[in-house]
Design a protein around this motif. Structure first.
Motif, PDB file in Angstrom:
ATOM      1  N   ILE A  33       0.932  -1.069   0.166  1.00  0.00           N
ATOM      2  CA  ILE A  33      -0.057   0.029   0.071  1.00  0.00           C
ATOM      3  C   ILE A  33       0.889   1.356   0.071  1.00  0.00           C
ATOM      4  O   ILE A  33       2.040   1.102   0.303  1.00  0.00           O
ATOM      5  CB  ILE A  33      -1.052   0.047   1.354  1.00  0.00           C
ATOM      6  N   CYS A  34       0.424   2.283  -0.295  1.00  0.00           N
ATOM      7  CA  CYS A  34       0.990   3.816  -0.096  1.00  0.00           C
ATOM      8  C   CYS A  34       0.720   4.052   1.247  1.00  0.00           C
ATOM      9  O   CYS A  34      -0.075   3.670   2.104  1.00  0.00           O
ATOM     10  CB  CYS A  34       0.446   4.837  -1.138  1.00  0.00           C
ATOM     11  N   ASN A  35       1.592   4.950   1.894  1.00  0.00           N
ATOM     12  CA  ASN A  35       1.358   5.230   3.386  1.00  0.00           C
ATOM     13  C   ASN A  35       0.253   6.130   3.790  1.00  0.00           C
ATOM     14  O   ASN A  35      -0.015   6.461   4.802  1.00  0.00           O
ATOM     15  CB  ASN A  35       2.655   5.483   3.799  1.00  0.00           C
ATOM     16  N   ASN A  36      -0.542   6.488   2.806  1.00  0.00           N
ATOM     17  CA  ASN A  36      -1.654   7.002   2.994  1.00  0.00           C
ATOM     18  C   ASN A  36      -3.022   6.770   2.279  1.00  0.00           C
ATOM     19  O   ASN A  36      -2.639   7.345   1.070  1.00  0.00           O
ATOM     20  CB  ASN A  36      -1.590   8.844   3.222  1.00  0.00           C
TER      21      ASN A  36
ATOM     22  N   ASN B 117       4.128   8.836  -8.041  1.00  0.00           N
ATOM     23  CA  ASN B 117       5.584   8.418  -8.449  1.00  0.00           C
ATOM     24  C   ASN B 117       5.906   7.256  -8.811  1.00  0.00           C
ATOM     25  O   ASN B 117       4.726   6.409  -9.202  1.00  0.00           O
ATOM     26  CB  ASN B 117       6.268   8.710  -6.728  1.00  0.00           C
ATOM     27  N   SER B 118       6.988   6.599  -8.928  1.00  0.00           N
ATOM     28  CA  SER B 118       7.187   5.348  -9.471  1.00  0.00           C
ATOM     29  C   SER B 118       6.323   4.120  -8.909  1.00  0.00           C
ATOM     30  O   SER B 118       6.395   3.152  -9.674  1.00  0.00           O
ATOM     31  CB  SER B 118       8.681   5.199  -9.454  1.00  0.00           C
ATOM     32  N   HIS B 119       5.932   4.378  -7.594  1.00  0.00           N
ATOM     33  CA  HIS B 119       5.323   3.080  -7.104  1.00  0.00           C
ATOM     34  C   HIS B 119       3.705   3.291  -7.220  1.00  0.00           C
ATOM     35  O   HIS B 119       3.025   2.650  -6.732  1.00  0.00           O
ATOM     36  CB  HIS B 119       5.536   3.306  -5.491  1.00  0.00           C
ATOM     37  N   GLY B 120       3.365   4.524  -7.732  1.00  0.00           N
ATOM     38  CA  GLY B 120       2.194   4.659  -8.128  1.00  0.00           C
ATOM     39  C   GLY B 120       1.354   5.528  -6.872  1.00  0.00           C
ATOM     40  O   GLY B 120       0.184   5.581  -6.811  1.00  0.00           O
ATOM     41  N   CYS B 121       2.308   6.120  -5.680  1.00  0.00           N
ATOM     42  CA  CYS B 121       1.575   6.614  -4.827  1.00  0.00           C
ATOM     43  C   CYS B 121       1.728   8.335  -5.251  1.00  0.00           C
ATOM     44  O   CYS B 121       2.499   8.588  -5.519  1.00  0.00           O
ATOM     45  CB  CYS B 121       2.523   6.364  -3.456  1.00  0.00           C
TER      46      CYS B 121
END
Length: 206
Positions: free
Chosen positions: A104-107, A182-186
């Motif tokens: 997951i993203c952190n938010n 970003n590159s992670h999709g977050c």
């Protein structure tokens, strides 16, 4: 007799329940005789017991411990000396073990039961199933960072208009925010500040 002995034959007569039978016998001297047969049938009993346990537990029934689902029959003797059976119908409910791998993203954070998780790690939680048996969940969680960066630039007036991230600026700006993936999709935030050096024009009068 016991109920399990039915039908019962007595002096050639077949009985299938409690009954009283009178038979008249004629003697050669003319004096009749009566034979009274009174049959009492004592019941046998079949008392079934139903029980449910978890697969990591056991139950003791009639002095014997069981932990496997099955039907177990015990024979007993009633007060009248008749055999009776007491079956145990045992159901075993499995406990569940679940493994989760999540990124997951952190938010926003990850919700596991009543817990809010926002850090990378391995988390073990225990829950009760609808049958009251423990269930375990292992969560292998990776939390990807959301980015935050700051961009500053200084230009002279002749370089206007200025283009950054498809946005056009014609004057100085401070902390203009862009939201991108970003590159992670977050989500990632870019803070942009621009300072413009204006040309100074000197007017000389003669």
């Amino acid at each position: 007799i016991c109920e399990s002995q039915l039908p019962y034959t007595w002096d050639g007569i077949i009985f299938d329940r409690d009954t009283t039978n009178i038979e008249r016998l004629s003697r050669i001297n003319g004096a009749d005789s009566l034979i009274l047969r009174h049959l009492i049938v004592n019941p046998t009993y079949d008392n079934s017991h139903f029980d449910t346990i978890c697969d990591n537990s056991s139950i003791t029934f009639c002095g014997i411990t069981y932990s496997t689902a099955n039907t177990y029959t015990h024979s007993m003797t009633s007060q009248h000396g008749c055999d009776s059976t007491e079956p145990l119908i045992l159901t075993v409910t499995p406990t569940k073990t679940t493994s989760l791998v999540e990124t997951i993203c952190n938010n926003p954070p990850y919700i596991l039961g009543n817990d809010t998780i926002d850090s990378t790690g391995v988390y073990n939680r225990h829950f009760a199933t609808m049958h009251g048996c423990d269930s375990s969940v292992t969560l292998n969680l990776t939390v990807l960072p959301t980015g935050e960066s700051f961009v500053y630039d200084t230009i002279i007036e002749n370089e206007l208009p200025y283009t950054f991230m498809d946005s056009v600026f014609t004057d100085s700006i401070f902390n203009y925010q862009f939201s991108i993936f970003n590159s992670h999709g977050c989500d990632s935030i870019i803070h942009f500040s621009l300072y413009v050096h204006w040309n100074n024009t000197l007017v000389v009068e003669r």
